[in-house]
Design an enzyme around this catalytic site. Structure first.
Site, PDB file in Angstrom:
ATOM      1  N   HIS A 191     -16.139   9.677   4.444  1.00  0.00           N
ATOM      2  CA  HIS A 191     -16.220  10.484   3.233  1.00  0.00           C
ATOM      3  C   HIS A 191     -16.542   9.619   2.011  1.00  0.00           C
ATOM      4  O   HIS A 191     -15.635   9.037   1.410  1.00  0.00           O
ATOM      5  CB  HIS A 191     -14.904  11.227   2.999  1.00  0.00           C
ATOM      6  CG  HIS A 191     -14.659  12.338   3.975  1.00  0.00           C
ATOM      7  ND1 HIS A 191     -14.795  13.661   3.639  1.00  0.00           N
ATOM      8  CD2 HIS A 191     -14.318  12.308   5.278  1.00  0.00           C
ATOM      9  CE1 HIS A 191     -14.525  14.414   4.709  1.00  0.00           C
ATOM     10  NE2 HIS A 191     -14.239  13.597   5.713  1.00  0.00           N
ATOM     11  N   GLU A 233     -17.308  10.556  -0.944  1.00  0.00           N
ATOM     12  CA  GLU A 233     -16.783  11.089  -2.210  1.00  0.00           C
ATOM     13  C   GLU A 233     -15.398  10.510  -2.502  1.00  0.00           C
ATOM     14  O   GLU A 233     -15.029  10.336  -3.658  1.00  0.00           O
ATOM     15  CB  GLU A 233     -16.740  12.617  -2.178  1.00  0.00           C
ATOM     16  CG  GLU A 233     -15.574  13.243  -1.482  1.00  0.00           C
ATOM     17  CD  GLU A 233     -15.640  13.130   0.030  1.00  0.00           C
ATOM     18  OE1 GLU A 233     -14.615  13.308   0.691  1.00  0.00           O
ATOM     19  OE2 GLU A 233     -16.752  12.860   0.561  1.00  0.00           O
ATOM     20  N   CYS A 256     -19.539  13.422   7.753  1.00  0.00           N
ATOM     21  CA  CYS A 256     -18.486  13.887   8.649  1.00  0.00           C
ATOM     22  C   CYS A 256     -19.023  14.897   9.670  1.00  0.00           C
ATOM     23  O   CYS A 256     -19.774  14.522  10.559  1.00  0.00           O
ATOM     24  CB  CYS A 256     -17.327  14.440   7.833  1.00  0.00           C
ATOM     25  SG  CYS A 256     -15.778  14.526   8.774  1.00  0.00           S
TER      26      CYS A 256
END
Length: 407
Positions: free
Chosen positions: A378, A380, A283
């Site tokens: 992202h 995660e 990001c």
């Protein structure tokens, strides 16, 4: 800074059923929306953006990347699972304000501990409900994100839209904002490596220095699950601070603000690249890698925010459904190899590794002559798809295949 003035004690102890006070949302271009107060009462100012996710509102609220932003949820029904103590991505709510159409009256989840309305009030977050979020989102798609304000309680009173607009226009713009220092950890901390059963590892498989630019808690957790010890460092850290952790790799996190204003972080990243320490960024970290390599960045019209963005990995041709939260993007050539422009091309060749299939925005960079890569989305993916989780494995492989950087 977001101006939030509210009597949170009174708001937090008022039941959701009785909260039907008027509220008003006013946009920078003069358009306004009437609704009901939601969360805390008062005034909040910020850049208004929309999130297309149908799940994960708690992760959205606690994502530091939303600092100084008023978030509009396009999903109409929000708050139905309440608020729990397991899902936050940080220690507090970071959004400047919250806009929903149809808030849940009663949460229904075995994990719920509080209502969303009460949680917003307790943390002083001014919101608004009961307005047409579809019309608002269409307006922002056509006009672009802009400054806005939510007003309720005494802050609304009998003020006219013109008077409220004057307050909105005092809010700082996101372009040029250097915000990482406002959301980063104040002190370094360590997330220990884990084995396959979730028990601490005595000897980690790798050590990573993670520079916190607004890091989400799930990110070091994903690395720890792969046997990586993570030293989370403040955004103000120096290269000496980074090297003191004995890193096999360096990670730059997500975060808020304009990457063009992050001069310290860009210089720190160049110190990492000069030492050929393996690097991974997500990001904001992707945007900073782009700028460190000499590419520009630019502000998107309305950004990517949600859990449903299709991105193609150009190396494999695989399309991933990914989670996003960004309003800026890297300006780099999409096709072929490019010599990184910084300092006469000293960082060598770079390719755009990932591209958003909706609008051809750069979603990843891969350095060919340095051990460095990044993605804009992202991996995660808490409360989102896990298509991109392999990127943490790729980072571990890169560290294992690269000689540890020397000071």
């Amino acid at each position: 800074m977001t101006d939030t003035t509210t009597d949170t004690t009174t708001a937090a102890t008022t039941t959701s059923a009785t909260r039907r006070e008027p509220a008003r949302l006013v946009l920078e271009d003069g358009r306004s929306f009437a609704g009901q107060a939601y969360g805390a009462r008062g005034t909040t100012l910020g850049e208004i953006v929309f999130n297309t996710g149908m799940t994960g509102y708690q992760e959205t609220l606690t994502d530091p990347s939303y600092h100084r932003q008023i978030v509009v949820m396009t999903a109409p029904h929000i708050g139905n699972t309440g608020v729990n103590d397991e899902d936050p991505e940080s220690g507090r709510i970071w959004v400047a304000g919250y806009v929903v159409r149809d808030p849940a009256r009663v949460p229904s989840s075995w994990r719920s501990r509080r209502t969303l309305d009460d949680e917003l009030a307790a943390q002083g977050v001014v919101g608004i409900s009961g307005l047409d979020t579809r019309a608002l989102t269409r307006h922002l798609r056509e006009r672009g994100v802009m400054r806005a304000g939510i007003f309720s309680g005494e802050a609304l009173g009998d003020k006219t839209d013109s008077e409220l607009l004057e307050e909105v226009l005092t809010a700082p713009a996101m372009a040029g904002a250097d915000l990482a220092g406002e959301v980063t950890t104040s002190e370094p901390y360590v997330v220990e490596a884990l084995d396959e059963d979730g028990a601490p590892l005595a000897q980690p498989r790798a050590v990573v220095a993670a520079v916190d630019l607004g890091i989400k808690s799930m990110t070091p957790q994903r690395m720890a699950e792969r046997g990586i010890r993570v030293h989370v460092l403040p955004s103000t850290s120096t290269i000496e601070d980074v090297l003191a952790t004995g890193p096999d790799g360096v990670f730059f996190s997500n975060g808020p603000g304009d990457p063009g204003a992050a001069t310290h972080e860009i210089e720190l990243l160049r110190e990492v690249l000069d030492r050929r320490i393996p690097f991974f960024g997500i990001c904001y970290g992707n945007q900073l890698l782009g700028r460190a390599l000499g590419f520009g960045t630019y502000k998107l019209g309305y950004g990517h925010r949600g859990v449903n963005q299709p991105v193609v990995d150009r190396a494999t041709g695989k399309v991933e459904i990914t989670a996003h939260n960004h309003g800026f993007a890297v300006d780099a050539p999409l096709d072929g190899e490019t010599v990184a422009p910084h300092d006469g091309g000293r960082y060598g060749r770079v390719v755009v590794s990932h591209v958003d299939l909706n609008d051809d925005v750069v979603e990843g960079l891969q350095a060919l002559d340095l051990p460095a890569f990044s993605v804009q989305y992202h991996p995660e993916a808490a409360a989102g798809p896990h298509d991109a989780a392999y990127l943490f494995d790729r980072f571990l492989d890169l560290m294992h295949s690269t000689t540890k950087g020397a000071a």
